[in-house]
Design an enzyme around this catalytic site. Structure first.
Site, PDB file in Angstrom:
ATOM      1  N   HIS A 354       0.781  -1.358  -0.016  1.00 24.50           N
ATOM      2  CA  HIS A 354       0.005  -0.054   0.107  1.00 24.50           C
ATOM      3  C   HIS A 354       0.925   1.290  -0.015  1.00 24.50           C
ATOM      4  CE1 HIS A 354      -4.425  -1.231   0.419  1.00 24.50           C
ATOM      5  NE2 HIS A 354      -3.706  -2.402   1.057  1.00 24.50           N
ATOM      6  N   LYS A 542      -8.708  14.187   4.687  1.00 29.46           N
ATOM      7  CA  LYS A 542      -7.897  12.837   4.968  1.00 29.46           C
ATOM      8  C   LYS A 542      -7.182  13.029   5.944  1.00 29.46           C
ATOM      9  CE  LYS A 542      -7.101  13.694   0.342  1.00 29.46           C
ATOM     10  NZ  LYS A 542      -6.990  12.428  -0.237  1.00 29.46           N
ATOM     11  N   ARG A 543      -6.230  12.098   6.343  1.00 30.32           N
ATOM     12  CA  ARG A 543      -5.061  12.038   7.286  1.00 30.32           C
ATOM     13  C   ARG A 543      -4.080  13.132   6.999  1.00 30.32           C
ATOM     14  NH1 ARG A 543      -0.101   8.813   7.068  1.00 30.32           N
ATOM     15  NH2 ARG A 543      -1.106   7.838   5.154  1.00 30.32           N
ATOM     16  N   LYS A 548       0.479  14.504   1.772  1.00 28.39           N
ATOM     17  CA  LYS A 548      -1.107  14.806   1.120  1.00 28.39           C
ATOM     18  C   LYS A 548      -0.997  16.307   1.032  1.00 28.39           C
ATOM     19  CE  LYS A 548      -2.579  10.626   3.194  1.00 28.39           C
ATOM     20  NZ  LYS A 548      -3.225   9.905   2.263  1.00 28.39           N
ATOM     21  N   THR A 650      -8.441   6.422  -1.864  1.00 29.03           N
ATOM     22  CA  THR A 650     -10.279   6.309  -2.197  1.00 29.03           C
ATOM     23  C   THR A 650     -10.874   7.384  -1.836  1.00 29.03           C
ATOM     24  OG1 THR A 650     -10.070   5.137   0.246  1.00 29.03           O
ATOM     25  CG2 THR A 650      -9.683   3.644  -1.602  1.00 29.03           C
ATOM     26  N   LYS A 654     -14.639   8.247  -3.686  1.00 30.30           N
ATOM     27  CA  LYS A 654     -16.071   8.660  -2.929  1.00 30.30           C
ATOM     28  C   LYS A 654     -16.354  10.186  -3.474  1.00 30.30           C
ATOM     29  CE  LYS A 654     -14.145   6.081   1.084  1.00 30.30           C
ATOM     30  NZ  LYS A 654     -13.139   6.477   1.991  1.00 30.30           N
TER      31      LYS A 654
END
Length: 807
Positions: A354, A542-543, A548, A650, A654
């Site tokens: 991952h 998100k985290r 990110k 993901t 969504k």
């Protein structure tokens, strides 16, 4: 199952009275929830028992999905949806004066995961059951979730998340299925006529007790199992101490045991935390494998055919000790030869990678690994020696290559290497991620075993993220194209025929506005802030992590603020920026990012000019139920990770499925989303993965030169430390230094100009509402490709070789 509303009401009242010993009018909403959940649980249990009996009687091959996380969200409504009793229950409760939505709020969210890895695992379990596939989850029953996030003066504070304090309606404790897991001690070798035997002595034994949760398929009779293991003291230890020293030892033992299933991801910034993480992993793996082997032996004799009836899947590196632990069971307990045990193990085990982030590639110090699992370490050492001999015969004299591919090297056990060597299949989770694994991160292994590698792009369950989270949009879709998409998500493509239909576009716009009003109401209730639902809802949830790049988003907001100060009449659509996500407690820079977001929010709130056009909201304690409010309301989906760093993502799927337009980098599944929906319906920007990896490999990136060349960027970066923000001058000094002193590891400065231009493109597109509605509808229409049903079917056919068991 009750056939009508009257039957439901009768059954519900009886269940309530049997549980609480009083009438429903006297009960609290928590008690009413427990009665409804208990009634649904009874219905599922009947199907569950039939499913397990059919699996046993037919001798079907079954999948066991090992994951350290499962992020399920609330379960009640999902089960009502899957059992097709939502309408009956809602109407029946209504006649009793009970609101179903209020009852669902009483359900605690299981603290079994923290982010995308756990949410993916839960989506996969849903899809396996809905596709009639015999597939089960194996994990840990954490008593506390990762933490509850509170924002205090702009900073993240972590509070305990005791999600089990009132129990869990959906679980079934199975003490008769408990097994013993052994830690520490030493190994005594014994020579026998048939070979050597190994005796584990002086160990600490821990009782692993399973708690099973049913996973019901959508509109079918399949109910699979999520088995979660709880660490408990061995029964013999409960007799009580006989002296003070015994009492102290007993308390130390109890505390050691309880810590294993206490909390997800214990703090690994200290030695004790790292040991506990490894202990958790072995506890889950050993208990799970013992259970699977025991079940197999009930129906079968020899374990030589174990792999023909069982597929063991490793979700990332956390459960990789599956490989040596299965070998231990086969060698020491079943008496197999090494070659036979190795054949069974490698044919049974498959592995999903991952990440490409070096820090996420687990490796454990040899002394820690050996002391905690002495026999398992012996087996890993033997695997490594045999592996290195194979490498030597293939690459004689290439010491560097062999060193790079070793399982044990430089004093560490490299778990990803063990996973690749000990499995028959290795897959990435997006096309670009898999290519990076093959060409860079695991290149040597791919060259050795090219047929072992494949791609399985991640997916999400459309039942949770569209049917449950966005019922108004679901109704519109069904009204437009019929119901087939509910079982076959790819049928959403039929919506493309309606992108030029103004009536459908108008209805879609009304659904989105309704969802935005719901999110605005949530914000008003929880923060007191009043939002404009007609503004662009721009969501980055998100985290919190450097790669990110939440900070890049904030820098653009600061730039937008600068432009508005310079020109208050600037013609831009008002925009509400939403952030949500947790930072790991020991991740200093991520926690500082949260402070920056809230500082910029305070700056905007204090400026009357800025408030007319910008709003910044940080929603605390991000979780599945909050995502189910945010995602349907989003106009813009922020997917701006540094190219090559996000394996898949993901959240992007969504938001796409709910009609948001993505602004994204050339990273992870973003690329596949853009290819699927078309470049005209996706706003892309920034460096490519090849360009990023080339900078890492060859150098040549000069962040200060980029900073000096862009006045807008320079102004924003300087504002981090020049006192313009409502925080101390040194509050964000380390962030400033990460750009200019440490050369901007995640290329925020390089991508800033392209990102700002992409955001201006978003503004122009949104002003053209007919065009924007087409883009939104095209995103929904093409999102079915990213249903986890498709992903799981690819796993079933291409990796596990399991077939649907329909009955």
């Amino acid at each position: 199952m009750f056939q009508n509303k009257a039957a439901f009401i009768s059954d519900y009242l009886q269940k309530f009275q049997s549980l609480h010993g009083k009438g429903v009018d006297e009960g609290s909403n928590r008690e009413r929830y427990e009665a409804l959940a208990g009634l649904v649980r009874d219905l599922i249990a009947q199907k569950w028992a039939r499913t397990n009996k059919q699996y046993l009687d037919r001798g079907v091959k079954q999948v066991y999905y090992f994951s350290i996380e499962y992020l399920q969200g609330r379960i009640l409504l999902t089960n009502l949806l899957n059992l097709e009793i939502m309408e009956i229950c809602s109407e029946g409760l209504g006649e009793l004066g009970i609101n179903l939505e209020e009852l669902t709020e009483q359900e605690p969210e299981a603290g079994l995961g923290s982010g995308g890895l756990g949410r993916l695992a839960s989506c996969f379990l849903d899809s396996m059951a809905s596709l009639h596939l015999p597939g089960h989850g194996c994990g840990i029953r954490y008593r506390y979730g990762m933490f509850k996030q509170k924002i205090v003066d702009g900073y993240q504070a972590e509070l305990p998340d005791p999600w089990l304090k009132d129990g869990n309606v959906w679980e079934f404790r199975k003490p008769d299925k408990a097994v013993s897991v052994k830690f520490g001690g030493h190994i005594r070798e014994e020579a026998t006529e048939s070979g050597r035997r190994y005796h584990h002595e002086g160990y600490e034994a821990i009782l692993a007790v399973p708690y099973d949760m049913p996973v019901a398929g959508f509109r079918n009779n399949t109910v699979n199992t999520l088995r979660l293991w709880s660490a408990e003291i061995m029964p013999s230890e409960e007799d009580g101490p006989v002296s003070d020293s015994d009492y102290i030892k007993a308390m130390e033992y109890r505390r050691s045991v309880e810590s294993i299933s206490e909390i997800l991801y214990p703090d690994d910034s200290r030695y004790e935390g790292r040991v506990l993480r490894l202990k958790q992993q072995y506890f889950m793996v050993s208990a799970g494998l013992q259970s699977i082997v025991r079940r197999f032996k009930k129906k079968n004799g020899s374990l030589s055919e174990f792999h023909e009836k069982n597929a063991i899947h490793i979700n990332d590196t956390h459960p990789v000790v599956v490989v040596p632990e299965l070998m231990r069971i086969l060698l020491d307990e079943e008496g197999m030869s090494w070659d036979e045990a190795w054949q069974v193990t490698t044919n049974a085990v498959s592995y999903t990678n991952h990440t490409v982030m070096p820090e996420a590639f687990e490796k454990w110090p040899v002394d820690v690994f050996r002391d905690l699992m002495p026999r398992v370490f012996m087996i890993v050492n033997e695997i490594n020696e045999r592996w290195c001999r194979d490498l030597w015969s293939r690459y004689p004299g290439e010491w560097d290559r062999i060193h790079e591919m070793s399982i044990i090297a430089d004093g560490f056990v490299h778990m990803a290497h063990l996973a690749v060597v000990g499995s028959h299949s290795v897959n990435g989770v997006a096309k670009i991620h898999t290519e990076i694994l093959k060409k860079s991160v695991l290149r040597n292994f791919y060259e050795y075993w090219p047929s072992k590698f494949s791609n399985k792009t991640n997916g999400i369950t459309h039942r949770r993220w569209l049917m449950k989270a966005n019922p108004n949009l679901s109704d519109l879709i069904t009204e437009t194209i019929g119901q087939s998409w509910m079982n076959h998500a790819t049928d959403l493509h039929k919506l493309s025929a309606y992108v030029d239909d103004p009536l459908v576009g108008e209805k879609l716009s009304m659904v989105k506005l309704c969802n935005k009003e719901c999110l605005a109401e949530y914000v008003r209730k929880t923060t007191g802030k009043v939002l404009d639902p007609n503004s662009i809802f721009d969501c980055h949830v998100k985290r919190i992590h450097n790669y990110k790049r939440q900070v890049l988003n904030v820098m653009h907001i600061m730039d937008m603020a600068n432009r508005l100060r310079d020109n208050p009449g600037l013609d831009i659509v008002p925009r509400t920026f939403f952030f949500a996500g947790k930072a790991a407690p020991a991740y200093y820079q991520a926690k500082r990012t949260i402070k920056l977001i809230n500082t910029v929010a305070a700056m905007v709130d204090a400026d009357p000019i800025l408030k007319e056009k910008i709003n910044v909201i940080f929603l605390e304690n991000y979780r599945v139920s909050l995502a189910e409010i945010i995602v349907p309301a989003a106009d813009v989906s922020e997917q701006i990770s540094t190219a090559s760093k996000e394996a898949s993502g993901t959240g992007n799927m969504k938001f796409m499925m709910n009609g948001a337009v993505t602004i994204g980098t050339h990273d992870g599944a973003n690329i596949e989303i853009r290819n699927e929906v078309g470049g005209e319906n996706f706003v892309a920007f920034g460096l490519t993965a090849d360009e990023v990896m080339d900078f890492h490999k060859r150098g040549g990136y000069n962040a200060r030169a980029v900073y000096d060349a862009n006045p807008r960027l320079k102004r924003v970066v300087d504002q981090l430390v020049d006192g313009r923000l409502p925080a101390g001058r040194d509050e964000f000094r380390e962030l400033y230094d990460s750009f200019l002193t440490y050369n901007d590891e995640f290329f925020l400065l390089e991508d800033f100009g392209a990102y700002a231009s992409a955001q201006e493109q978003i503004d122009l597109l949104y002003k053209d509402q007919p065009r924007w509605r087409k883009m939104c509808l095209e995103n929904v229409a093409h999102s079915g490709q990213f249903s986890s049903d498709n992903t799981i079917w690819e796993y079933a056919v291409g990796i596990w070789q399991v077939k649907p068991a329909i009955f």
